[in-house]
Design an enzyme around this catalytic site. Structure first.
Site, mmCIF file in Angstrom:
data_model
loop_
_atom_site.group_PDB
_atom_site.id
_atom_site.type_symbol
_atom_site.label_atom_id
_atom_site.label_comp_id
_atom_site.label_asym_id
_atom_site.label_seq_id
_atom_site.Cartn_x
_atom_site.Cartn_y
_atom_site.Cartn_z
ATOM 1 N N CYS A 176 -6.386 -8.615 2.482
ATOM 2 C CA CYS A 176 -7.573 -7.795 3.095
ATOM 3 C C CYS A 176 -9.069 -8.725 3.565
ATOM 4 O O CYS A 176 -9.580 -8.393 4.547
ATOM 5 C CB CYS A 176 -7.922 -6.862 2.250
ATOM 6 S SG CYS A 176 -6.976 -5.379 2.047
ATOM 7 N N LYS A 228 -4.296 -13.977 -7.044
ATOM 8 C CA LYS A 228 -4.599 -13.777 -8.308
ATOM 9 C C LYS A 228 -4.158 -13.197 -9.420
ATOM 10 O O LYS A 228 -2.292 -13.611 -8.843
ATOM 11 C CB LYS A 228 -6.161 -12.493 -7.874
ATOM 12 C CG LYS A 228 -4.813 -11.064 -7.176
ATOM 13 C CD LYS A 228 -5.959 -9.987 -7.417
ATOM 14 C CE LYS A 228 -5.534 -8.858 -7.381
ATOM 15 N NZ LYS A 228 -6.567 -7.861 -7.487
ATOM 16 N N VAL A 236 0.979 -1.199 0.144
ATOM 17 C CA VAL A 236 -0.014 0.089 -0.108
ATOM 18 C C VAL A 236 0.896 1.207 -0.246
ATOM 19 O O VAL A 236 0.398 1.984 -1.063
ATOM 20 C CB VAL A 236 -1.109 -0.134 0.840
ATOM 21 C CG1 VAL A 236 -1.427 1.418 1.328
ATOM 22 C CG2 VAL A 236 -1.800 -0.784 0.592
HETATM 23 C C1 UDX Z 1 -8.991 -6.271 -2.029
HETATM 24 C C2 UDX Z 1 -10.397 -4.647 -2.532
HETATM 25 O O1 UDX Z 1 -10.879 -4.622 -4.090
HETATM 26 C C3 UDX Z 1 -9.439 -3.539 -2.838
HETATM 27 O O2 UDX Z 1 -10.068 -2.278 -2.243
HETATM 28 C C4 UDX Z 1 -8.427 -3.920 -0.422
HETATM 29 O O3 UDX Z 1 -8.181 -2.163 -0.375
HETATM 30 C C5 UDX Z 1 -7.957 -4.524 -0.829
HETATM 31 O O4 UDX Z 1 -8.702 -5.934 -1.010
HETATM 32 P P1 UDX Z 1 -7.166 -7.405 -3.161
HETATM 33 O O5 UDX Z 1 -7.143 -8.195 -2.235
HETATM 34 O O6 UDX Z 1 -5.732 -6.566 -4.058
HETATM 35 O O7 UDX Z 1 -7.793 -6.289 -3.371
HETATM 36 O O8 UDX Z 1 -7.908 -8.076 -4.709
HETATM 37 P P2 UDX Z 1 -9.101 -8.720 -5.258
HETATM 38 O O9 UDX Z 1 -8.640 -7.769 -6.608
HETATM 39 O O10 UDX Z 1 -10.343 -7.806 -4.631
HETATM 40 O O11 UDX Z 1 -9.710 -9.987 -5.205
HETATM 41 C C6 UDX Z 1 -9.517 -10.759 -3.823
HETATM 42 C C7 UDX Z 1 -9.900 -11.669 -4.246
HETATM 43 O O12 UDX Z 1 -11.164 -11.869 -4.729
HETATM 44 C C8 UDX Z 1 -8.735 -12.622 -5.235
HETATM 45 O O13 UDX Z 1 -8.884 -13.457 -4.745
HETATM 46 C C9 UDX Z 1 -9.406 -12.774 -6.193
HETATM 47 O O14 UDX Z 1 -8.798 -13.799 -7.005
HETATM 48 C C10 UDX Z 1 -10.772 -13.214 -6.191
HETATM 49 N N1 UDX Z 1 -12.179 -13.025 -6.844
HETATM 50 C C11 UDX Z 1 -12.444 -11.728 -7.661
HETATM 51 C C12 UDX Z 1 -12.562 -13.897 -7.128
HETATM 52 O O15 UDX Z 1 -12.621 -15.123 -6.840
HETATM 53 N N2 UDX Z 1 -14.091 -13.388 -7.858
HETATM 54 C C13 UDX Z 1 -14.617 -12.724 -8.886
HETATM 55 O O16 UDX Z 1 -15.190 -11.930 -9.157
HETATM 56 C C14 UDX Z 1 -13.171 -11.394 -8.112
HETATM 57 P P1 ADP Z 2 0.303 -3.655 3.053
HETATM 58 O O1 ADP Z 2 -0.733 -4.331 2.136
HETATM 59 O O2 ADP Z 2 -0.119 -2.796 4.316
HETATM 60 O O3 ADP Z 2 0.995 -2.600 2.395
HETATM 61 P P2 ADP Z 2 2.904 -4.871 4.124
HETATM 62 O O4 ADP Z 2 3.299 -6.133 5.107
HETATM 63 O O5 ADP Z 2 3.531 -4.935 2.186
HETATM 64 O O6 ADP Z 2 1.379 -4.335 3.956
HETATM 65 O O7 ADP Z 2 3.993 -3.369 4.621
HETATM 66 C C1 ADP Z 2 3.856 -3.075 6.029
HETATM 67 C C2 ADP Z 2 5.276 -2.548 5.949
HETATM 68 O O8 ADP Z 2 5.478 -1.695 7.441
HETATM 69 C C3 ADP Z 2 6.303 -3.956 6.065
HETATM 70 O O9 ADP Z 2 7.205 -3.232 4.965
HETATM 71 C C4 ADP Z 2 6.896 -3.853 7.743
HETATM 72 O O10 ADP Z 2 8.598 -3.100 7.086
HETATM 73 C C5 ADP Z 2 6.628 -2.399 7.775
HETATM 74 N N1 ADP Z 2 6.629 -1.764 9.023
HETATM 75 C C6 ADP Z 2 6.458 -2.578 9.991
HETATM 76 N N2 ADP Z 2 6.233 -1.722 11.331
HETATM 77 C C7 ADP Z 2 7.153 -0.595 11.448
HETATM 78 C C8 ADP Z 2 8.176 0.233 11.828
HETATM 79 N N3 ADP Z 2 7.171 -0.234 13.097
HETATM 80 N N4 ADP Z 2 8.855 1.536 11.132
HETATM 81 C C9 ADP Z 2 8.547 1.121 9.928
HETATM 82 N N5 ADP Z 2 7.622 -0.457 9.031
HETATM 83 C C10 ADP Z 2 7.089 -0.409 9.878
#
Ligand code: UDX
Ligand code: ADP
Length: 454
Positions: free
Chosen positions: A272, A335, A12
């Protein structure tokens, strides 16, 4: 010049800050992380996450107004706005284990901000958090008696992995929640002004902070609910000779329902959906809303049952025994277009197949490193980047990720090199089932009757 710091350089924080840097050349953007390897990767052309278009976004800004650093204290001192985007996984221990969000990383960050900030600062919750986290944050940040002043905002991220750059470039909406006080509203406006550089004002939605926190959980719960709903219908379709994709198309054309998120498959994964729903369930239970909690929990349960049913179908199709049979797993990421395997359905499905003593060969264009970690210690699994080689000698192919790469393969040639009879379980309903059947495969799509020669 304004300075923005983002703590947490993950899926993110990284892409979001790259987009802000790109759209706001007059703002200095620092992305900080405690993980030095991650920071080093962000500074190289081998970025730590796979995301289409991300390198092209990062390259022109890096070293100009976009910086990656492990010196978070220095970033805090300099920043006007601090985004917090650290991981908030589901708690694995203690009260709320398996449900509540683990806020230990979050709290550490709050204390670090408090220890280092020298001027008034806006602190933005970017990670997905349980509703009312901002309250805990405020308690920590205000525990020093009010100087400097911290204003806490909630600005949840709605980007999906694999399309992060596109989603950030043209979001459906940007949501900013803040306190209803005058200083709260000033902070909301300051952040809205940043996004307004490229997002039309009418798409920037401002709410109170609790609505914003809750909206993120609810958006994911609703999306996941649609997938669990269509997957539940897949189970019914398989025994009634209905075809789930036809049903999805028919109901999706109703504009009140809409066509998106109706693709039946092996179940949803990703960092998520499950986490956020369990979070929602936990909060509901906290407020003694047990009926509401049960309702949402069933969306996750349905997902678990659906994965189990997929494995059961494989076992029963292959004469109730997988022992010693070679099975090629096409795709391990949750995915397509991501190397991320967090909560990927492939993890549980592969473990179940291994329990049946199948020999697995896992192939994925981007997720093999993560797959190796996820299946560490499991006996009977090997990893092979080339799907054609993975399939050689196999009794079955199991498609778990909707990678375009798997569509383009020469299945006639693959079939010739497989053990006979050859099975294909399309967990994503993405291949041409009729053509595969003509080649000689026994084809098992999700939510459709099988096409077999037996
Ligand atoms: C999701 C939300 O879409 C996003 O808005 C939020 O911020 C984070 O979570 P993401 O996890 O990246 O995003 O993937 P997404 O494209 O939403 O897919 C989630 C899961 O659902 C995947 O495993 C995907 O394969 C599955 N999926 C999605 C299905 O099985 N069928 C569908 O029709 C759509
Ligand atoms: P998301 O999918 O929400 O972005 P990630 O696990 O990919 O989550 O990223 C979270 C990041 O935050 C990791 O790279 C981790 O090393 C970092 N992190 C966790 N705790 C701390 C902290 N105290 N200070 C700085 N970075 C941190």
């Amino acid at each position: 010049m304004k300075t923005i710091l983002c703590i947490g350089a993950g899926y993110v924080g990284g892409p979001t800050m790259a987009m802000i840097a790109r759209k706001c050349p007059d703002i200095k953007v620092i992305v900080g992380d405690i993980n030095a390897n991650r920071i080093q990767a962000w500074q190289s052309d081998r970025l730590p996450i796979f995301e289409p278009g991300l390198l092209e976004l990062v390259q022109p800004c890096r070293g100009k107004n976009l910086f990656f650093s492990t010196d978070i204290a220095a970033g805090i001192r300099e920043a006007d706005i601090i985004f917090v985007s650290v991981n908030t996984p589901t708690k694995t221990f203690g009260e709320g284990a398996g449900m509540a969000a683990d806020l230990q990383y979050w709290e550490k960050v709050a204390r670090e901000i408090l220890a280092n900030a020298t001027k008034d600062t806006i602190v933005v919750e970017k990670s997905t958090l349980p509703v009312r986290t901002a309250e805990a944050m405020a308690r920590i940040l205000h525990s020093h008696g009010g100087k400097p002043h911290f204003e806490i905002l909630s600005n949840p991220e709605f980007l999906a992995e694999g399309t992060a750059v596109k989603d950030l470039e043209a979001p459906d909406r940007v949501l900013i929640g803040g306190a209803t006080t005058a200083s709260g509203q000033r902070a909301v406006q300051a952040l809205a002004d940043v996004y307004a550089r490229w997002v039309p004002r009418e798409r920037i939605l401002t709410t109170n902070i609790w609505s914003s926190e809750l909206s993120k959980l609810v958006a994911n719960a609703f999306l996941a609910q649609r997938i669990s709903s269509i997957n539940s219908i897949a189970a019914l379709a398989e025994v009634t000779e209905a075809e789930v994709d036809e049903v999805a198309r028919a109901i999706g054309m109703d504009s009140r329902i809409g066509a998106k998120f109706l693709k039946a498959g092996v179940g949803f994964g990703g960092s998520c959906f499950q986490k956020d729903i369990l979070n929602l369930v936990y909060i509901c239970r906290h407020y003694h809303l047990n009926g509401v909690a049960d309702y949402w929990e069933q969306v996750v349960r349905m997902n678990e049952q659906h994965k189990a049913r997929f494995v059961n179908r494989i076992v029963s199709a292959m004469f109730n025994t997988l022992a010693g049979k070679r099975i090629a797993i096409f795709g391990f990421a949750f995915k397509a277009d991501t190397g991320d395997t967090r909560e990927s359905p492939a993890i549980g499905i592969c473990r179940r197949l291994l329990e049946e003593h199948a020999e697995l060969v896992v192939s994925d264009p981007a997720a093999l490193d993560n797959a190796k970690t996820d299946l560490r210690g499991a006996a009977g699994v090997t990893f092979e980047p080339d799907p054609v080689k993975a399939a050689a000698g196999a009794h079955a192919l199991v498609v778990l990720t909707d990678w375009a790469e798997f569509k383009a393969l020469d299945y006639a040639a693959i079939h010739r090199d497989m053990a006979q009879p050859a099975f294909l379980f399309d967990g994503r309903n993405m291949l041409d089932h009729q053509a595969l059947h003509t080649i000689g495969f026994n084809v098992y799509p999700v939510g459709k009757p099988p096409l077999t020669h037996l």
